[in-house]
Design an enzyme around this catalytic site. Structure first.
Site, PDB file in Angstrom:
ATOM      1  N   GLU A  15      -2.212  -9.645   2.535  1.00 57.05           N
ATOM      2  CA  GLU A  15      -2.740  -8.727   1.676  1.00 57.05           C
ATOM      3  C   GLU A  15      -3.037  -9.348   0.432  1.00 57.05           C
ATOM      4  OE1 GLU A  15      -0.333  -4.883   1.903  1.00 57.05           O
ATOM      5  OE2 GLU A  15       0.914  -6.246   2.897  1.00 57.05           O
ATOM      6  N   SER A 141      -0.030  -2.349   4.504  1.00 54.75           N
ATOM      7  CA  SER A 141      -1.555  -2.161   4.407  1.00 54.75           C
ATOM      8  C   SER A 141      -2.087  -1.871   5.916  1.00 54.75           C
ATOM      9  CB  SER A 141      -2.343  -3.155   3.770  1.00 54.75           C
ATOM     10  OG  SER A 141      -1.986  -2.995   2.333  1.00 54.75           O
ATOM     11  N   TYR A 210      -8.763   0.546   1.179  1.00 56.56           N
ATOM     12  CA  TYR A 210      -9.387  -0.136   0.158  1.00 56.56           C
ATOM     13  C   TYR A 210     -10.500  -0.179  -0.034  1.00 56.56           C
ATOM     14  CZ  TYR A 210      -4.236  -1.580   0.499  1.00 56.56           C
ATOM     15  OH  TYR A 210      -2.893  -1.623   0.412  1.00 56.56           O
ATOM     16  N   ARG A 249       6.345   4.578  -2.541  1.00 54.81           N
ATOM     17  CA  ARG A 249       5.441   5.775  -2.130  1.00 54.81           C
ATOM     18  C   ARG A 249       5.972   5.761  -0.524  1.00 54.81           C
ATOM     19  NH1 ARG A 249       0.554   3.254  -1.017  1.00 54.81           N
ATOM     20  NH2 ARG A 249       0.887   3.590   1.243  1.00 54.81           N
ATOM     21  N   ASP A 251       5.093   7.441   3.333  1.00 52.96           N
ATOM     22  CA  ASP A 251       4.036   7.805   4.042  1.00 52.96           C
ATOM     23  C   ASP A 251       4.524   8.558   5.192  1.00 52.96           C
ATOM     24  OD1 ASP A 251       2.280   6.497   2.547  1.00 52.96           O
ATOM     25  OD2 ASP A 251       2.060   4.591   3.764  1.00 52.96           O
ATOM     26  N   GLU A 268       7.110   5.170   6.941  1.00 53.08           N
ATOM     27  CA  GLU A 268       7.672   4.076   6.145  1.00 53.08           C
ATOM     28  C   GLU A 268       7.633   4.263   4.379  1.00 53.08           C
ATOM     29  OE1 GLU A 268       5.219   0.484   5.695  1.00 53.08           O
ATOM     30  OE2 GLU A 268       3.564   1.627   6.796  1.00 53.08           O
ATOM     31  N   ASN A 270       6.769   2.131   1.103  1.00 61.64           N
ATOM     32  CA  ASN A 270       6.316   1.136   0.330  1.00 61.64           C
ATOM     33  C   ASN A 270       6.853   0.834  -1.148  1.00 61.64           C
ATOM     34  OD1 ASN A 270       3.663   0.690   2.233  1.00 61.64           O
ATOM     35  ND2 ASN A 270       3.852   2.919   1.831  1.00 61.64           N
ATOM     36  N   GLY A 274       0.258  -0.163  -3.546  1.00 65.26           N
ATOM     37  CA  GLY A 274      -1.177  -0.437  -4.382  1.00 65.26           C
ATOM     38  C   GLY A 274      -1.446   0.084  -5.417  1.00 65.26           C
TER      39      GLY A 274
END
Length: 307
Positions: A15, A141, A210, A249, A251, A268, A270, A274
């Site tokens: 990443e 990601s 992205y 964050r 998801d 999950e 994070n 990002g």
């Protein structure tokens, strides 16, 4: 005195490019907020670089290993440099998707049924009834994610590639159809829920995350108020159960199709979400009343050791 902030970006993971973009956005915003900023493309000499600079705060804008898995956090703890985001244990735990699921489930957060398998086993036979998802246990990601559809008679043979770039261990999970939802936590507060819809295809993959125009973000998500509130509560519970700090964050998948199961699961958490121009956390923060600069300032002022 103006604080000196070292922004860690780039690094050694798959990443890297996303991290460079995140790091630039964060560094630019911090400079606009009046901080003295040094941008560091992280290499294996990072401890020596930081020892020479001795910044007041380290802003961690790395994604993937070693910036998101507790490794960098351990170096910063040893050097006693205050840093942003989660600490050693929470970072390592959240990065290991299988172990993180055990902790979240124990805290009452619903998760998808799954098992950990070797990639060669997953290439030889269907390890779960299709449809199911295969993902490296320690990537972010959507890197390396494979969706095995119902019509696929054979398991994915790309797993046998001699140049397979990810870990040999995969998390196989039941596929949950429906909506992709995400919720950010900032400190002890959930910031809202976004419904993410890929602009092309049915999977929120790396490009959808992205690339400009890769996905459509609906904020606030148009779901039942009870479900919206439940997602915010579950995101906060997961954040706390894993021991996260700063910003995280979570998801989710939610199957609210007319013919669907009604399942809501957390995929999950994070710990290094990002921070690019297409990223979700800045959008959620803005929805909650924080400009991007204010978000960056909050994270810097929240930085500490012993996280």
């Amino acid at each position: 005195m103006t604080k000196h902030v070292a922004v860690l970006m780039g690094g050694l993971s798959a990443e890297r490019e996303v991290s460079l973009n995140s790091g630039k956005a964060c560094a630019d915003a911090l400079e606009a907020e009046g901080y003295r900023v040094t941008r560091i493309d992280v290499g294996r000499d990072i401890a020596a670089v930081l020892d020479r600079l001795r910044p007041d705060v380290v802003f961690n804008a790395l994604h993937g290993s070693p910036g998101e898995d507790g490794t960098i956090q351990g170096i910063l703890e040893i050097m006693r440099l205050p840093y942003t985001h989660s600490g050693v244990l929470a970072s390592a735990l959240a990065m290991d998707k299988a172990r993180a699921k055990l902790v979240m489930a124990a805290a009452g957060v619903p998760v998808a049924h799954g098992i950990v398998v070797h990639r060669r086993e997953a290439a030889e036979r269907h390890v779960l009834p299709p449809p199911y998802v295969l993902k490296p246990v320690n990537e972010g990601s959507s890197v390396g994610v494979i969706i095995v559809r119902e019509e696929r008679s054979h398991p994915p043979q790309e797993l046998t590639r001699p140049d397979w770039p990810h870990t040999d261990w995969l998390l196989a999970e039941e596929y949950i159809a429906g909506r992709e939802l995400t919720c950010a936590v900032m400190g002890g507060k959930a910031l809202g829920v976004i419904d993410i819809r890929p602009a092309a295809g049915a999977f929120y993959d790396y490009d959808a995350k992205y690339a400009k125009g890769g996905s459509i973000h609906i904020l606030p998500a148009k779901i039942k108020p009870k479900i919206y509130q439940q997602i915010e509560e579950l995101a906060l519970t997961a954040h706390q159960a894993l021991g996260c700090r700063g910003v995280s964050r979570a998801d989710f998948r939610y199957d609210d199709r007319p013919e669907g199961s009604g399942k809501l699961v957390c995929l999950e958490v994070n710990t290094q979400p990002g921070m690019t121009e297409t990223s979700l956390v800045p959008e959620l923060a803005a929805h909650a009343g924080y400009s991007f600069g204010e978000l960056m300032r909050w994270m810097v002022e929240d930085a500490s050791c012993d996280r």
